[in-house]
Design a protein around this motif. Sequence first.
Motif, PDB file in Angstrom:
ATOM      1  N   ILE A 102       0.856  -1.191   0.000  1.00 21.08           N
ATOM      2  CA  ILE A 102       0.000   0.000   0.000  1.00 21.08           C
ATOM      3  C   ILE A 102       0.887   1.234   0.000  1.00 21.08           C
ATOM      4  CG2 ILE A 102      -1.780   1.301   1.228  1.00 21.08           C
ATOM      5  CD1 ILE A 102      -2.668  -1.283   2.541  1.00 21.08           C
ATOM      6  N   LYS A 159      -0.278  -2.549  -4.625  1.00 20.81           N
ATOM      7  CA  LYS A 159      -1.574  -2.997  -5.114  1.00 20.81           C
ATOM      8  C   LYS A 159      -2.677  -1.985  -4.823  1.00 20.81           C
ATOM      9  CE  LYS A 159      -0.396  -7.887  -4.580  1.00 20.81           C
ATOM     10  NZ  LYS A 159      -0.752  -9.173  -3.903  1.00 20.81           N
ATOM     11  N   LEU A 160      -2.464  -1.155  -3.796  1.00 21.75           N
ATOM     12  CA  LEU A 160      -3.449  -0.143  -3.414  1.00 21.75           C
ATOM     13  C   LEU A 160      -2.722   1.177  -3.207  1.00 21.75           C
ATOM     14  CD1 LEU A 160      -6.233   0.867  -2.407  1.00 21.75           C
ATOM     15  CD2 LEU A 160      -5.616  -0.025  -0.137  1.00 21.75           C
ATOM     16  N   ARG A 186      -4.041  -2.342 -10.227  1.00 23.47           N
ATOM     17  CA  ARG A 186      -4.055  -1.584  -8.982  1.00 23.47           C
ATOM     18  C   ARG A 186      -5.438  -1.033  -8.661  1.00 23.47           C
ATOM     19  NH1 ARG A 186       1.237   1.694 -10.216  1.00 23.47           N
ATOM     20  NH2 ARG A 186       2.811   0.467  -9.114  1.00 23.47           N
ATOM     21  N   THR A 187      -5.639  -0.773  -7.372  1.00 21.95           N
ATOM     22  CA  THR A 187      -6.803  -0.023  -6.902  1.00 21.95           C
ATOM     23  C   THR A 187      -6.328   1.333  -6.407  1.00 21.95           C
ATOM     24  OG1 THR A 187      -8.038  -2.014  -6.266  1.00 21.95           O
ATOM     25  CG2 THR A 187      -8.659   0.048  -5.203  1.00 21.95           C
ATOM     26  N   LEU A 189      -7.648   4.758  -4.419  1.00 22.75           N
ATOM     27  CA  LEU A 189      -8.692   5.267  -3.540  1.00 22.75           C
ATOM     28  C   LEU A 189      -8.552   6.776  -3.405  1.00 22.75           C
ATOM     29  CD1 LEU A 189     -10.970   5.024  -1.421  1.00 22.75           C
ATOM     30  CD2 LEU A 189      -9.205   4.443   0.271  1.00 22.75           C
ATOM     31  N   TRP A 293      -7.232  -1.303 -13.964  1.00 21.93           N
ATOM     32  CA  TRP A 293      -7.174  -0.742 -12.625  1.00 21.93           C
ATOM     33  C   TRP A 293      -8.594  -0.524 -12.106  1.00 21.93           C
ATOM     34  CZ3 TRP A 293      -8.476   4.546 -11.278  1.00 21.93           C
ATOM     35  CH2 TRP A 293      -8.966   5.289 -12.357  1.00 21.93           C
ATOM     36  N   VAL A 311     -11.435  -2.426   1.245  1.00 22.92           N
ATOM     37  CA  VAL A 311     -10.795  -1.922   0.029  1.00 22.92           C
ATOM     38  C   VAL A 311      -9.448  -2.613  -0.177  1.00 22.92           C
ATOM     39  CG1 VAL A 311      -9.851   0.115  -1.115  1.00 22.92           C
ATOM     40  CG2 VAL A 311     -11.986   0.293   0.180  1.00 22.92           C
ATOM     41  N   ALA A 312      -8.667  -2.738   0.896  1.00 21.37           N
ATOM     42  CA  ALA A 312      -7.366  -3.399   0.797  1.00 21.37           C
ATOM     43  C   ALA A 312      -7.526  -4.870   0.433  1.00 21.37           C
ATOM     44  CB  ALA A 312      -6.614  -3.255   2.119  1.00 21.37           C
ATOM     45  N   ALA A 315      -8.302  -5.297  -3.113  1.00 22.81           N
ATOM     46  CA  ALA A 315      -7.148  -4.970  -3.948  1.00 22.81           C
ATOM     47  C   ALA A 315      -6.098  -6.081  -3.937  1.00 22.81           C
ATOM     48  CB  ALA A 315      -6.520  -3.660  -3.490  1.00 22.81           C
TER      49      ALA A 315
END
Length: 379
Positions: A102, A159-160, A186-187, A189, A293, A311-312, A315
């Motif tokens: 992250i 990844k996040l 990837r995500t 936020l 993504w 969310v994590a 991801a």
Amino acid sequence: IYSSLQGHGKIAWSELDNRTWLSTLADYKEYSQRGTIEVERLNFGANLCLGMAERRLNFDSVKAEKGMALWNGDPELNRELRNYSAVEDFALQEPWYSDKEIAVFIGDRNQYFMDLLTPLPNFNQVYEVLQKELHFIGAAFDLYHLDDLRAASDREIYKLCIFLNAEALSDEQIVIINERFKRNGRTLLWFWAPGYINERTGMDAGRVSDVTGMVLKVDLTPIMDEIRLDPSHRWFPEMDSQKIFSRLPYANRQWFQKTYAPHFHAEDNGIETAGRYAVNGKTAFAIKKAKDWTSVFCGIPYLPRQILSKVAEEAGVHRFVNDPRLYVNACRSWVVLHNTVAEPSETMVRLPRHARIYDLFRKKVLSRGANKFDTRLGP
């Protein structure tokens, strides 16, 4: 620590009172210098130093309330500080590798464009989200200043990516985000209004859509910042409450109210609606999956740790524990856990790989090749 940060121009938030600033300074560590071994060691040493300082403040308070001697010279505290020192000595002998998945980005330029006598989402994003929530999602993160976007983009392991207060973005930074972050599954936020402030031309709502990758419309009407979650959404079946709202910064000051403007809402056919503004029913919490993504947008400057954990998890980020009461920090060689509540906590710790597991405080090998272990933490 303060001198090194100030010299590099990376103090991201300095308007907290002294004690809060002291206890949270470790979160604004200078951590964006290419992720070198030296910086990782500096990060570890800084957190140890601040841990000692905060413990002294706590001892001062507790001892004073009980009418006992203050922390200076207290045998219990001295033993604890010697433990910290021993851990640091041990750590400096070990090789350091950062494999966190992250990346969190904070900036300081947006506050130059905000009226200090209005509610500052900036406060909620940096202080409430970073300090109060992100440390408790069971996963570790790297922290970057927005000026170091390009250096962070070279690390494929993330990844996040979380953009806490990215309201002020340059055209070059938006290009870097579009070309080098929106890829590899990837995500990303976003909170409130990423890219809304163009330092050359003023406020530009169209940039928010460009940055987030979804169609967002701006509404200048002040609203109450409550979001009602969609209880049928896959992320929320375990949530205790089906609504979220920003906490009040400096709640004792009358000019900090719970209303704010502008606010953005999603009007995109390709989104999942996870939550709506309570006041008008417009989409405030949205997810949009693109080819390479995923974009997650929250219209208020706050999300609780339960949702951040989801969310994590979505991801693909490795989470060491699944207990929102535990503070977690970790890298390739270390897992640090802290129980923040008054009762003991028993939890399973999951590692990203099989490893030799050694308890530094008990000086005991727990396993010689496991990828998980059970631990009991006192209050």
